[in-house]
Write a protein that holds these residues in place. Structure first.
Motif, PDB file in Angstrom:
ATOM      1  N   LEU A  54      61.384  28.582  47.454  1.00  0.00           N
ATOM      2  CA  LEU A  54      62.156  29.802  47.174  1.00  0.00           C
ATOM      3  C   LEU A  54      62.412  29.934  45.683  1.00  0.00           C
ATOM      4  CD1 LEU A  54      64.792  29.286  50.039  1.00  0.00           C
ATOM      5  CD2 LEU A  54      62.474  30.246  50.187  1.00  0.00           C
ATOM      6  N   ARG A  55      61.938  31.018  45.110  1.00  0.00           N
ATOM      7  CA  ARG A  55      62.111  31.258  43.680  1.00  0.00           C
ATOM      8  C   ARG A  55      62.796  32.602  43.506  1.00  0.00           C
ATOM      9  NH1 ARG A  55      57.953  28.239  40.677  1.00  0.00           N
ATOM     10  NH2 ARG A  55      58.026  26.172  41.630  1.00  0.00           N
ATOM     11  N   SER A  56      63.013  32.978  42.261  1.00  0.00           N
ATOM     12  CA  SER A  56      63.673  34.232  41.969  1.00  0.00           C
ATOM     13  C   SER A  56      62.801  35.424  42.386  1.00  0.00           C
ATOM     14  CB  SER A  56      63.958  34.270  40.467  1.00  0.00           C
ATOM     15  OG  SER A  56      64.701  35.386  40.168  1.00  0.00           O
ATOM     16  N   PRO A  84      55.491  21.676  30.759  1.00  0.00           N
ATOM     17  CA  PRO A  84      54.059  21.512  31.016  1.00  0.00           C
ATOM     18  C   PRO A  84      53.758  21.196  32.478  1.00  0.00           C
ATOM     19  CG  PRO A  84      54.715  20.272  29.060  1.00  0.00           C
ATOM     20  CD  PRO A  84      55.983  20.762  29.708  1.00  0.00           C
ATOM     21  N   HIS A  85      52.889  21.960  33.089  1.00  0.00           N
ATOM     22  CA  HIS A  85      52.413  21.669  34.448  1.00  0.00           C
ATOM     23  C   HIS A  85      51.223  22.569  34.742  1.00  0.00           C
ATOM     24  CE1 HIS A  85      54.784  25.297  35.523  1.00  0.00           C
ATOM     25  NE2 HIS A  85      54.003  25.376  36.581  1.00  0.00           N
ATOM     26  N   LEU A  86      50.522  22.251  35.803  1.00  0.00           N
ATOM     27  CA  LEU A  86      49.445  23.121  36.262  1.00  0.00           C
ATOM     28  C   LEU A  86      49.904  23.832  37.528  1.00  0.00           C
ATOM     29  CD1 LEU A  86      46.429  24.086  36.140  1.00  0.00           C
ATOM     30  CD2 LEU A  86      45.942  22.236  37.757  1.00  0.00           C
ATOM     31  N   HIS A  87      49.831  25.164  37.506  1.00  0.00           N
ATOM     32  CA  HIS A  87      50.074  25.933  38.727  1.00  0.00           C
ATOM     33  C   HIS A  87      48.720  26.095  39.404  1.00  0.00           C
ATOM     34  CE1 HIS A  87      51.758  29.201  41.267  1.00  0.00           C
ATOM     35  NE2 HIS A  87      50.537  29.686  41.151  1.00  0.00           N
ATOM     36  N   PHE A  88      48.610  25.570  40.622  1.00  0.00           N
ATOM     37  CA  PHE A  88      47.339  25.603  41.339  1.00  0.00           C
ATOM     38  C   PHE A  88      47.513  26.352  42.657  1.00  0.00           C
ATOM     39  CE2 PHE A  88      44.404  23.489  44.448  1.00  0.00           C
ATOM     40  CZ  PHE A  88      43.224  23.975  43.913  1.00  0.00           C
ATOM     41  N   MET A 144      50.929  25.224  44.294  1.00  0.00           N
ATOM     42  CA  MET A 144      51.650  23.990  44.016  1.00  0.00           C
ATOM     43  C   MET A 144      51.720  23.794  42.512  1.00  0.00           C
ATOM     44  SD  MET A 144      48.923  21.037  45.348  1.00  0.00           S
ATOM     45  CE  MET A 144      49.498  21.048  46.999  1.00  0.00           C
ATOM     46  N   ASP A 145      52.870  23.323  42.027  1.00  0.00           N
ATOM     47  CA  ASP A 145      53.022  23.010  40.610  1.00  0.00           C
ATOM     48  C   ASP A 145      52.792  21.516  40.452  1.00  0.00           C
ATOM     49  OD1 ASP A 145      53.557  25.576  39.908  1.00  0.00           O
ATOM     50  OD2 ASP A 145      55.732  25.333  39.755  1.00  0.00           O
ATOM     51  N   ILE A 146      51.724  21.189  39.736  1.00  0.00           N
ATOM     52  CA  ILE A 146      51.354  19.783  39.595  1.00  0.00           C
ATOM     53  C   ILE A 146      51.823  19.271  38.242  1.00  0.00           C
ATOM     54  CG2 ILE A 146      49.457  18.130  39.707  1.00  0.00           C
ATOM     55  CD1 ILE A 146      47.813  20.318  41.123  1.00  0.00           C
ATOM     56  N   PHE A 184      58.384  33.987  46.739  1.00  0.00           N
ATOM     57  CA  PHE A 184      58.038  32.647  47.218  1.00  0.00           C
ATOM     58  C   PHE A 184      57.035  32.073  46.234  1.00  0.00           C
ATOM     59  CE2 PHE A 184      58.897  35.059  51.143  1.00  0.00           C
ATOM     60  CZ  PHE A 184      59.901  34.273  51.692  1.00  0.00           C
ATOM     61  N   HIS A 185      57.113  30.780  45.992  1.00  0.00           N
ATOM     62  CA  HIS A 185      56.137  30.162  45.104  1.00  0.00           C
ATOM     63  C   HIS A 185      54.778  30.163  45.800  1.00  0.00           C
ATOM     64  CE1 HIS A 185      54.428  26.651  42.760  1.00  0.00           C
ATOM     65  NE2 HIS A 185      54.593  27.642  41.902  1.00  0.00           N
ATOM     66  N   SER A 186      53.750  30.630  45.087  1.00  0.00           N
ATOM     67  CA  SER A 186      52.476  30.902  45.740  1.00  0.00           C
ATOM     68  C   SER A 186      51.456  29.779  45.601  1.00  0.00           C
ATOM     69  CB  SER A 186      51.905  32.209  45.193  1.00  0.00           C
ATOM     70  OG  SER A 186      51.889  32.152  43.786  1.00  0.00           O
TER      71      SER A 186
HETATM   72 ZN   LIG Z   1      53.821  27.478  39.912  1.00  0.00          ZN
END
Ligand SMILES: [Zn+2]
Length: 562
Positions: A44-46, A154-158, A53-55, A49-51
């Motif tokens: 749950l985000r602002s 820093p992260h990768l949104h995948f 995975m944040d790695i 929905f987060h679409s």
């Molecule tokens: Zn993300």
């Protein structure tokens, strides 16, 4: 006989779903490091929905990002906000993988993009390469991880999307994350919904006392209730190897042994994601900054994440009967947390009253509404609100107090201001602002037509007219005017604006466009000398920055390189 038929049908449906051919070994880890997540699918985000995975990328940028499978680059989108620098790869089996917040791309892709950026003289760009232009093979380096766009570190949104560009849970594709911990329950709430419904004699939302049992499950206090009620839970899931509070995968609710509600994050569509604001208790979120997931479906909530819902997930408690309501919260790895809620039907002894803040403006969700005063008008199209709501609206001078941000807005509401009282000169510098914390104005996209300014808003609050007379501020970061900077890899300037915000910028060297990348998080523009467009010894840099009302500033400096 009928029952047997239903059972067979159910088994058949389950079997076809299991066969829906989601490949479990097609996609590989897009990073060459162990997968540790700072965000899960469906979290749950602002307003969404987060679409994906944040790695996690070991708190740094520049980790090699590889293609998760064979395919071709089908889309490149570079934005100041959102996904920042994002790459989309279309795969032969119809799925698309998305890689967001990148620092840069592989040399081949980078060259492809820069060519277009220089041709169009813009940093922000969206490209759709043809299938034969940028082919990639599985595990080929396609980019370096970064922190661009709306990324908090820093992260990768995948992401993995289906053929209709609907994001799917990447874990469905066999991408595994070590997780041995069951979801955490922070709190459970009960909602008396019906006219005379009550829980423990009250018609208001109440927190339910929970006791953690030895087996890890929770037992709730017994609730005495009557009428239509429902529940909501504040829950998160932690995976091994990271302290992050991530989203859960599935919630099931069972009443006296019968399934009445399920919420599941396998897939959703972007067009429905804002309805998250209906799924959560928005008023609670607005006041407490934490989210209660409702375990029932509101009448106008079209979200596709619900399954097997009976009576919208609500329960009608009758006098003198007993009920056992069980909630099971699951993560993708299969860890479960159970909450048992015993409920006893009992007529209330007193009349149940619910507090409703009645105002002069009762706005019906399925009717348009408008009001005008002090030269300020509001138009609420049908469907902007999820339910009929008393709005708190008042006008003081140039300011409209337009309710408060504890009611969600689905689609744009228009606020208009009559500005005929102002001089042409003033009008030019004015904009519509939303007043935030301590009355701080923030720019609301303002459309000006003659004596009328309008803006579209999706957040309630105070709106007013503000003038911005100061142009943006520009200063050098890693050089000085007249300096030799042969050993610099790049040139950076800092740009800020006090009120309306930066609308556009343009930089040239010796009259020629240079690409500068804007990073709003640290207010900098960066030009990379490896673009090889700055080739002279003496270089006259010119940076023009314009704010949202048209105030412009120009910064000029000379630097030398050999
Ligand atoms: Zn993300």
């Amino acid at each position: 006989m009928k029952k047997t038929f239903a059972l067979i049908l159910l088994l058949f449906t389950a079997a076809t779903q299991a066969q829906s051919k989601i490949p479990s070994d097609f996609f590989q880890n897009p990073l060459n490091v162990d997968l540790v997540l700072s965000g899960t699918f469906g979290e749950l985000r602002s307003n969404h929905f987060h679409s994906g995975m944040d790695i996690k990328t070991q708190q740094r940028e520049g980790l090699p990002v590889v293609a998760a499978a064979d395919g071709f680059v089908s889309r490149i989108n570079i934005q100041h906000y959102g996904y920042g620098k994002a790459l989309y790869i279309q795969h032969p089996n119809g799925y698309t993988t998305v890689y967001g917040h990148l620092q840069k791309f592989s040399p081949e892709i980078e060259a492809y993009i820069k060519k277009q950026q220089y041709a169009k003289e813009t940093y922000e760009i969206e490209l759709f390469p043809k299938a034969d232009e940028l082919k990639v093979t599985a595990s080929e380096l396609v980019a370096l991880s970064g922190n661009t766009g709306g990324s908090g570190g820093p992260h990768l949104h995948f992401e993995i999307r289906d053929g209709q560009q609907r994001p799917m849970n990447p874990k469905l594709f066999g991408i595994e994350i070590k997780d041995t911990q069951a979801p955490t329950v922070n709190s459970l709430y009960v909602y008396p919904l019906g006219e005379n419904a009550h829980v423990n004699g009250s018609g208001e939302r109440q927190r339910v006392k929970l006791t953690l049992l030895k087996d890890g499950s929770f037992k709730a206090e017994q609730l005495n209730a009557c009428g239509e009620i429902a529940f909501g839970v504040n829950t998160v899931d932690k995976q091994d190897g990271a302290p992050n509070n991530n989203g859960i995968y599935q919630i099931d609710a069972v009443l006296n042994g019968d399934s009445i509600f399920q919420l599941n994050f396998d897939r959703f569509s972007f067009s429905e994601t804002r309805h998250l604001n209906q799924m959560i208790d928005y008023e609670y979120f607005s006041n407490n900054k934490s989210r209660i997931t409702r375990l029932y479906v509101q009448p106008s909530n079209p979200l596709s994440v619900y399954r097997n819902v009976v009576d919208k997930g609500t329960i009608t408690i009758q006098d003198s009967l007993t009920y056992l309501y069980n909630i099971t919260i699951r993560d993708f790895a299969g860890n479960e947390r159970l909450i048992r809620v015993p409920i006893k039907g009992e007529q209330p002894t007193d009349k149940i009253s619910k507090k409703i803040n009645e105002t002069d403006y009762l706005v019906k969700a399925n009717e348009a509404f408008n009001v005008e005063e002090n030269g300020i008008d509001v138009y609420i199209p049908k469907g902007s609100l999820y339910e009929d709501t008393y709005l708190d609206i008042s006008f003081t001078g140039d300011t409209i107090h337009f309710h408060q941000d504890d009611t969600p807005i689905h689609s744009n509401i228009t606020i208009g201001f009559n500005v005929s009282e102002y001089s042409e000169e003033n009008k030019e510098k004015m904009f519509i602002a939303r007043l935030g914390y301590r009355g701080r104005p923030s720019y609301s996209s303002t459309y000006k037509k003659g004596n009328r300014f309008t803006t579209g808003v999706r957040t309630f609050g105070d709106y007013t007219l503000v003038a911005d007379i100061k142009p943006p501020f520009i200063s050098p970061v890693n050089f000085k005017d007249g300096q030799w900077i042969s050993s610099n890899n790049n040139i950076k300037v800092r740009i800020t604006d006090d009120l309306s915000g930066i609308k556009s910028y343009r930089a040239t060297v010796n009259g020629k466009f240079i690409l500068m990348e804007y990073e709003y998080k640290n207010n900098t523009l960066t030009h990379d000398f490896s673009d090889a467009v700055v080739t002279d010894t003496e270089n006259k840099l010119k940076v023009i920055v314009t704010d949202n009302v048209g105030n412009s500033n120009t910064y000029e400096a000379t630097f030398f390189r050999k």
